[in-house]
Design a protein around this motif. Structure first.
Motif, PDB file in Angstrom:
ATOM      1  N   SER A 141       0.859  -1.181   0.000  1.00 19.55           N
ATOM      2  CA  SER A 141       0.000   0.000   0.000  1.00 19.55           C
ATOM      3  C   SER A 141       0.893   1.228   0.000  1.00 19.55           C
ATOM      4  O   SER A 141       2.085   1.148  -0.289  1.00 19.55           O
ATOM      5  N   ALA A 142       0.319   2.372   0.326  1.00 18.55           N
ATOM      6  CA  ALA A 142       1.075   3.614   0.392  1.00 18.55           C
ATOM      7  C   ALA A 142       0.694   4.346   1.667  1.00 18.55           C
ATOM      8  O   ALA A 142      -0.465   4.343   2.062  1.00 18.55           O
ATOM      9  N   ASN A 143       1.681   4.952   2.312  1.00 19.20           N
ATOM     10  CA  ASN A 143       1.371   5.833   3.431  1.00 19.20           C
ATOM     11  C   ASN A 143       0.955   7.208   2.931  1.00 19.20           C
ATOM     12  O   ASN A 143       0.268   7.954   3.625  1.00 19.20           O
TER      13      ASN A 143
ATOM     14  N   PRO B 191      10.604  -8.902  -5.561  1.00 14.44           N
ATOM     15  CA  PRO B 191       9.423  -9.523  -6.147  1.00 14.44           C
ATOM     16  C   PRO B 191       9.184  -9.066  -7.590  1.00 14.44           C
ATOM     17  O   PRO B 191       9.420  -7.906  -7.935  1.00 14.44           O
ATOM     18  N   LYS B 192       8.681  -9.987  -8.409  1.00 11.41           N
ATOM     19  CA  LYS B 192       8.491  -9.684  -9.834  1.00 11.41           C
ATOM     20  C   LYS B 192       7.423  -8.624 -10.058  1.00 11.41           C
ATOM     21  O   LYS B 192       7.514  -7.815 -10.981  1.00 11.41           O
ATOM     22  N   HIS B 193       6.384  -8.649  -9.236  1.00 15.79           N
ATOM     23  CA  HIS B 193       5.289  -7.690  -9.361  1.00 15.79           C
ATOM     24  C   HIS B 193       4.925  -7.147  -7.987  1.00 15.79           C
ATOM     25  O   HIS B 193       5.005  -7.866  -6.985  1.00 15.79           O
ATOM     26  N   VAL B 194       4.508  -5.891  -7.937  1.00 16.77           N
ATOM     27  CA  VAL B 194       4.025  -5.272  -6.707  1.00 16.77           C
ATOM     28  C   VAL B 194       2.622  -4.733  -6.975  1.00 16.77           C
ATOM     29  O   VAL B 194       2.425  -3.923  -7.887  1.00 16.77           O
ATOM     30  N   ILE B 195       1.648  -5.208  -6.210  1.00 11.52           N
ATOM     31  CA  ILE B 195       0.271  -4.721  -6.331  1.00 11.52           C
ATOM     32  C   ILE B 195      -0.002  -3.794  -5.156  1.00 11.52           C
ATOM     33  O   ILE B 195       0.096  -4.196  -3.989  1.00 11.52           O
ATOM     34  N   VAL B 196      -0.322  -2.547  -5.452  1.00  9.61           N
ATOM     35  CA  VAL B 196      -0.466  -1.510  -4.430  1.00  9.61           C
ATOM     36  C   VAL B 196      -1.940  -1.115  -4.304  1.00  9.61           C
ATOM     37  O   VAL B 196      -2.537  -0.610  -5.261  1.00  9.61           O
ATOM     38  N   ILE B 197      -2.529  -1.373  -3.141  1.00  7.91           N
ATOM     39  CA  ILE B 197      -3.924  -1.014  -2.875  1.00  7.91           C
ATOM     40  C   ILE B 197      -3.930   0.339  -2.159  1.00  7.91           C
ATOM     41  O   ILE B 197      -3.369   0.477  -1.065  1.00  7.91           O
ATOM     42  N   VAL B 198      -4.580   1.328  -2.762  1.00  5.32           N
ATOM     43  CA  VAL B 198      -4.525   2.689  -2.214  1.00  5.32           C
ATOM     44  C   VAL B 198      -5.928   3.302  -2.144  1.00  5.32           C
ATOM     45  O   VAL B 198      -6.567   3.534  -3.169  1.00  5.32           O
ATOM     46  N   GLY B 199      -6.394   3.560  -0.927  1.00  4.56           N
ATOM     47  CA  GLY B 199      -7.619   4.335  -0.763  1.00  4.56           C
ATOM     48  C   GLY B 199      -7.365   5.776  -1.155  1.00  4.56           C
ATOM     49  O   GLY B 199      -6.253   6.293  -0.955  1.00  4.56           O
TER      50      GLY B 199
ATOM     51  N   ARG C  69       5.863  -3.233 -13.479  1.00  6.19           N
ATOM     52  CA  ARG C  69       6.116  -4.042 -12.277  1.00  6.19           C
ATOM     53  C   ARG C  69       5.197  -3.616 -11.142  1.00  6.19           C
ATOM     54  O   ARG C  69       4.654  -4.446 -10.413  1.00  6.19           O
ATOM     55  N   ILE C  70       5.017  -2.316 -10.992  1.00  8.29           N
ATOM     56  CA  ILE C  70       4.153  -1.780  -9.945  1.00  8.29           C
ATOM     57  C   ILE C  70       2.777  -1.517 -10.526  1.00  8.29           C
ATOM     58  O   ILE C  70       2.624  -0.780 -11.502  1.00  8.29           O
ATOM     59  N   LYS C  71       1.763  -2.148  -9.909  1.00  9.57           N
ATOM     60  CA  LYS C  71       0.388  -2.035 -10.390  1.00  9.57           C
ATOM     61  C   LYS C  71      -0.459  -1.450  -9.257  1.00  9.57           C
ATOM     62  O   LYS C  71      -0.593  -2.070  -8.196  1.00  9.57           O
ATOM     63  N   VAL C  72      -1.018  -0.266  -9.485  1.00 10.16           N
ATOM     64  CA  VAL C  72      -1.737   0.450  -8.441  1.00 10.16           C
ATOM     65  C   VAL C  72      -3.246   0.342  -8.667  1.00 10.16           C
ATOM     66  O   VAL C  72      -3.741   0.582  -9.773  1.00 10.16           O
ATOM     67  N   ILE C  73      -3.966  -0.018  -7.612  1.00 10.71           N
ATOM     68  CA  ILE C  73      -5.429  -0.022  -7.636  1.00 10.71           C
ATOM     69  C   ILE C  73      -5.907   1.079  -6.694  1.00 10.71           C
ATOM     70  O   ILE C  73      -5.764   0.971  -5.471  1.00 10.71           O
ATOM     71  N   LEU C  74      -6.430   2.149  -7.265  1.00 12.97           N
ATOM     72  CA  LEU C  74      -6.995   3.252  -6.487  1.00 12.97           C
ATOM     73  C   LEU C  74      -8.446   2.915  -6.150  1.00 12.97           C
ATOM     74  O   LEU C  74      -9.209   2.486  -7.019  1.00 12.97           O
ATOM     75  N   VAL C  75      -8.824   3.112  -4.892  1.00  8.78           N
ATOM     76  CA  VAL C  75     -10.150   2.718  -4.434  1.00  8.78           C
ATOM     77  C   VAL C  75     -10.895   3.947  -3.909  1.00  8.78           C
ATOM     78  O   VAL C  75     -10.360   4.715  -3.104  1.00  8.78           O
ATOM     79  N   ASN C  76     -12.129   4.116  -4.356  1.00  8.98           N
ATOM     80  CA  ASN C  76     -12.935   5.265  -3.945  1.00  8.98           C
ATOM     81  C   ASN C  76     -13.511   5.026  -2.547  1.00  8.98           C
ATOM     82  O   ASN C  76     -14.721   4.946  -2.341  1.00  8.98           O
ATOM     83  N   ASP C  77     -12.603   4.915  -1.591  1.00  8.69           N
ATOM     84  CA  ASP C  77     -12.980   4.634  -0.206  1.00  8.69           C
ATOM     85  C   ASP C  77     -11.812   5.041   0.679  1.00  8.69           C
ATOM     86  O   ASP C  77     -10.696   5.294   0.189  1.00  8.69           O
ATOM     87  N   ASN C  78     -12.049   5.074   1.981  1.00  7.97           N
ATOM     88  CA  ASN C  78     -10.980   5.326   2.942  1.00  7.97           C
ATOM     89  C   ASN C  78     -10.401   3.987   3.377  1.00  7.97           C
ATOM     90  O   ASN C  78     -11.115   3.157   3.971  1.00  7.97           O
ATOM     91  N   LEU C  79      -9.131   3.767   3.118  1.00 12.68           N
ATOM     92  CA  LEU C  79      -8.471   2.514   3.453  1.00 12.68           C
ATOM     93  C   LEU C  79      -7.164   2.779   4.187  1.00 12.68           C
ATOM     94  O   LEU C  79      -6.423   3.701   3.834  1.00 12.68           O
ATOM     95  N   GLY C  80      -6.881   1.958   5.184  1.00 10.61           N
ATOM     96  CA  GLY C  80      -5.585   2.033   5.862  1.00 10.61           C
ATOM     97  C   GLY C  80      -5.385   3.339   6.601  1.00 10.61           C
ATOM     98  O   GLY C  80      -6.333   4.068   6.915  1.00 10.61           O
ATOM     99  N   PHE C  81      -4.104   3.629   6.870  1.00 12.35           N
ATOM    100  CA  PHE C  81      -3.761   4.787   7.709  1.00 12.35           C
ATOM    101  C   PHE C  81      -2.797   5.726   7.017  1.00 12.35           C
ATOM    102  O   PHE C  81      -2.151   5.358   6.074  1.00 12.35           O
TER     103      PHE C  81
END
Length: 213
Positions: free
Chosen positions: A103-105, A130-138, A201-213
């Motif tokens: 994720s991302a801070n 790692p070959k791929h990084v999947i980044v989940i970002v609210g 390599r880096i794949k970002v999924i932006l989410v229309n929600d509040n996630l993480g800190f």
């Protein structure tokens, strides 16, 4: 999240995706946690080796649970109590992991990703291995500038995570950063990801929600 916030996020996400794409990263925007889970699993083929660092956002969308229950080879350092075996798993991440969940801070509107770390296993695997990084970002993580992303990581995310981990740092005690050199410091390493030399390599999924800190 109120509807005006969601509308704003949709418009902003278009600019963030352009920024991420210009930085050699893949990016997509989804509306819900459920859609984020679906999008992430579509990126990970069955049989792949998967691991993660401390990644609250992936837990919140159900991705960690789905990976553990799915047809994947899982390198789970969180589930290992033996410190020696835990260290062995962490090392395997650099050589055997196909998909690292992250994720991302903080993230700038232009697509710069900022993370802070204590043990550094999370940011080091994000940067290399790692070959791929999947980044989940609210969308709550997206701020105006790279400096704002750094400030969010250090002055907002770090004190909250220090509380979550039950640390004895100044930020856990007072709720604000003291630029400490405490032995439990959670800001030992700061990773600023401004470009991916390996395209996609880096794949970002932006989410229309509040996630993480």
């Amino acid at each position: 999240m109120l509807e005006p916030e969601k509308i704003r996020n949709r418009k902003l996400a278009e600019q963030v995706i352009k920024g991420l794409t210009s930085r050699n990263m893949e990016a997509q925007f989804v509306e819900t946690k459920e859609a984020a889970l679906k999008a992430a699993l579509e990126l990970i083929p069955e049989g792949a080796t998967v691991s993660w660092g401390g990644v609250q956002s992936a837990h919140e969308i159900g991705l960690i649970k789905a990976v553990k229950e799915g047809n994947y080879v899982v390198l789970d350092r969180e589930g290992e109590q033996d410190p020696i075996k835990r260290a062995e798993i962490e090392k395997k991440v650099y050589t055997e992991c196909d998909y690292f969940l992250a994720s991302a801070n903080g993230m700038s509107e232009s697509g710069v990703i900022v993370n802070v770390d204590g043990n550094s296993n999370r940011v080091s695997a994000f940067a290399y291995g790692p070959k791929h990084v999947i980044v989940i970002v609210g969308m709550n993580k997206v701020v105006h500038s790279e400096e704002d992303a750094y400030n969010r990581a250090k002055y907002i995310a770090a004190p909250i995570n220090a509380q979550r981990f039950g640390l004895d740092t100044p930020c856990a005690k007072f709720g604000k950063c003291a630029d400490c050199k405490h032995e439990q410091c959670i800001c030992c390493e700061i990773l600023i990801t401004r470009y991916s030399r390996h395209k996609g390599r880096i794949k970002v999924i932006l989410v229309n929600d509040n996630l993480g800190f």
